[in-house]
Design a protein around this motif. Structure first.
Motif, PDB file in Angstrom:
ATOM      1  N   SER A   1       0.830  -1.210   0.000  1.00  0.00           N
ATOM      2  CA  SER A   1       0.000   0.000   0.000  1.00  0.00           C
ATOM      3  C   SER A   1       0.864   1.260   0.000  1.00  0.00           C
ATOM      4  O   SER A   1       0.519   2.253  -0.650  1.00  0.00           O
ATOM      5  N   LEU A   2       1.995   1.219   0.691  1.00  0.00           N
ATOM      6  CA  LEU A   2       2.899   2.373   0.668  1.00  0.00           C
ATOM      7  C   LEU A   2       3.519   2.566  -0.716  1.00  0.00           C
ATOM      8  O   LEU A   2       3.704   3.691  -1.177  1.00  0.00           O
ATOM      9  N   MET A   3       3.815   1.467  -1.398  1.00  0.00           N
ATOM     10  CA  MET A   3       4.388   1.547  -2.744  1.00  0.00           C
ATOM     11  C   MET A   3       3.385   2.123  -3.748  1.00  0.00           C
ATOM     12  O   MET A   3       3.782   2.670  -4.769  1.00  0.00           O
ATOM     13  N   ALA A   4       2.111   2.001  -3.449  1.00  0.00           N
ATOM     14  CA  ALA A   4       1.092   2.608  -4.313  1.00  0.00           C
ATOM     15  C   ALA A   4       1.092   4.131  -4.153  1.00  0.00           C
ATOM     16  O   ALA A   4       0.615   4.845  -5.026  1.00  0.00           O
TER      17      ALA A   4
ATOM     18  N   TYR B   1       0.600  -6.229  -9.280  1.00  0.00           N
ATOM     19  CA  TYR B   1       1.589  -6.240 -10.355  1.00  0.00           C
ATOM     20  C   TYR B   1       1.767  -4.846 -10.961  1.00  0.00           C
ATOM     21  O   TYR B   1       2.880  -4.476 -11.339  1.00  0.00           O
ATOM     22  N   PHE B   2       0.703  -4.069 -11.034  1.00  0.00           N
ATOM     23  CA  PHE B   2       0.808  -2.695 -11.524  1.00  0.00           C
ATOM     24  C   PHE B   2       1.730  -1.890 -10.615  1.00  0.00           C
ATOM     25  O   PHE B   2       2.601  -1.155 -11.094  1.00  0.00           O
ATOM     26  N   ILE B   3       1.547  -2.029  -9.317  1.00  0.00           N
ATOM     27  CA  ILE B   3       2.383  -1.303  -8.355  1.00  0.00           C
ATOM     28  C   ILE B   3       3.848  -1.685  -8.534  1.00  0.00           C
ATOM     29  O   ILE B   3       4.729  -0.828  -8.597  1.00  0.00           O
ATOM     30  N   LEU B   4       4.132  -2.969  -8.632  1.00  0.00           N
ATOM     31  CA  LEU B   4       5.527  -3.397  -8.751  1.00  0.00           C
ATOM     32  C   LEU B   4       6.158  -2.973 -10.071  1.00  0.00           C
ATOM     33  O   LEU B   4       7.353  -2.695 -10.121  1.00  0.00           O
ATOM     34  N   LEU B   5       5.380  -2.945 -11.130  1.00  0.00           N
ATOM     35  CA  LEU B   5       5.944  -2.587 -12.428  1.00  0.00           C
ATOM     36  C   LEU B   5       6.082  -1.078 -12.627  1.00  0.00           C
ATOM     37  O   LEU B   5       6.881  -0.637 -13.449  1.00  0.00           O
ATOM     38  N   THR B   6       5.328  -0.290 -11.894  1.00  0.00           N
ATOM     39  CA  THR B   6       5.382   1.157 -12.080  1.00  0.00           C
ATOM     40  C   THR B   6       6.151   1.884 -10.994  1.00  0.00           C
ATOM     41  O   THR B   6       6.479   3.054 -11.158  1.00  0.00           O
TER      42      THR B   6
ATOM     43  N   ARG C   1      10.844  -7.152 -11.927  1.00  0.00           N
ATOM     44  CA  ARG C   1      10.963  -7.443 -13.363  1.00  0.00           C
ATOM     45  C   ARG C   1      12.058  -8.481 -13.598  1.00  0.00           C
ATOM     46  O   ARG C   1      11.898  -9.379 -14.414  1.00  0.00           O
ATOM     47  N   ASP C   2      13.166  -8.354 -12.876  1.00  0.00           N
ATOM     48  CA  ASP C   2      14.270  -9.316 -13.016  1.00  0.00           C
ATOM     49  C   ASP C   2      13.824 -10.724 -12.620  1.00  0.00           C
ATOM     50  O   ASP C   2      14.133 -11.697 -13.305  1.00  0.00           O
TER      51      ASP C   2
END
Length: 186
Positions: free
Chosen positions: A18-21, A101-106, A114-115
């Motif tokens: 949630s913080l990464m968002a 997945y959107f959060i991690l990719l953006t 991604r790695d």
């Protein structure tokens, strides 16, 4: 595992997500994670070395869930599904978990995801090539890297652009490309 430990770890991982968002991973502190998870800072350090360890474990858990939910073999075992059916299950799983997945990719500062996704796709392609009797006209390592990079790039584009095409359409398009590079038998 003790349910309290499991509950704390889930709360910590959810807090990180949630913080990464809201902001870049590099700007997130352990104090913020602990506060959002409603645990003590020491509880975070009890389970994770630092925020990078937390991120890596979070990614590992989600990728393992992706693999297990889609029944994709991690070894030389034979999948009960065709590779195309496995791919469709992957896209459906990604659809269902788009926010994570959107959060991690953006999120800036999280190239680790991604790695790790690329590594997982490389392994899946290698397993597929080892199982099939496909005549490969180029170096196998080169082919695996090429197809895996293209696949992850397409998945990344699809997620970042909020899935402009249905999962089945994405799989059909990818499958046609795989047939062109002779990764699958037409």
């Amino acid at each position: 595992m003790d349910r309290r430990i499991e509950k704390s770890k889930k709360a910590i991982m959810d807090a990180l997500t949630s913080l990464m968002a809201e902001k870049d991973f590099d700007k997130i502190t352990i104090n913020e994670i602990a506060e959002r998870a409603n645990v003590n800072r020491g509880t975070v350090y009890l389970h994770y070395v630092d925020k990078f360890d937390l991120l890596n474990q979070c990614i590992e858990i989600h990728l393992n869930q992706l693999l297990s939910s889609c029944m994709i073999p991690q070894s030389q075992e034979i999948s009960r599904n065709s590779p195309k059916a496995d791919m469709l299950q992957i896209f459906h799983y990604l659809e269902q978990h788009i926010s994570f997945y959107f959060i991690l990719l953006t999120n800036k500062g999280t190239p680790t995801f991604r790695d790790q996704l690329l590594h997982m796709v490389q392994e899946m392609i290698s397993v597929h090539l080892n199982r099939q009797n496909i005549l490969i006209r180029v170096n196998k390592d080169f082919l695996v890297q090429f197809v895996a990079s293209a696949t992850v790039g397409i998945v990344e584009w699809w997620i970042i652009n909020e899935m402009p095409y249905p999962a089945a359409s994405m799989v059909d398009q990818l499958w046609q490309l795989f047939e062109k590079v002779e990764l699958v038998n037409p």
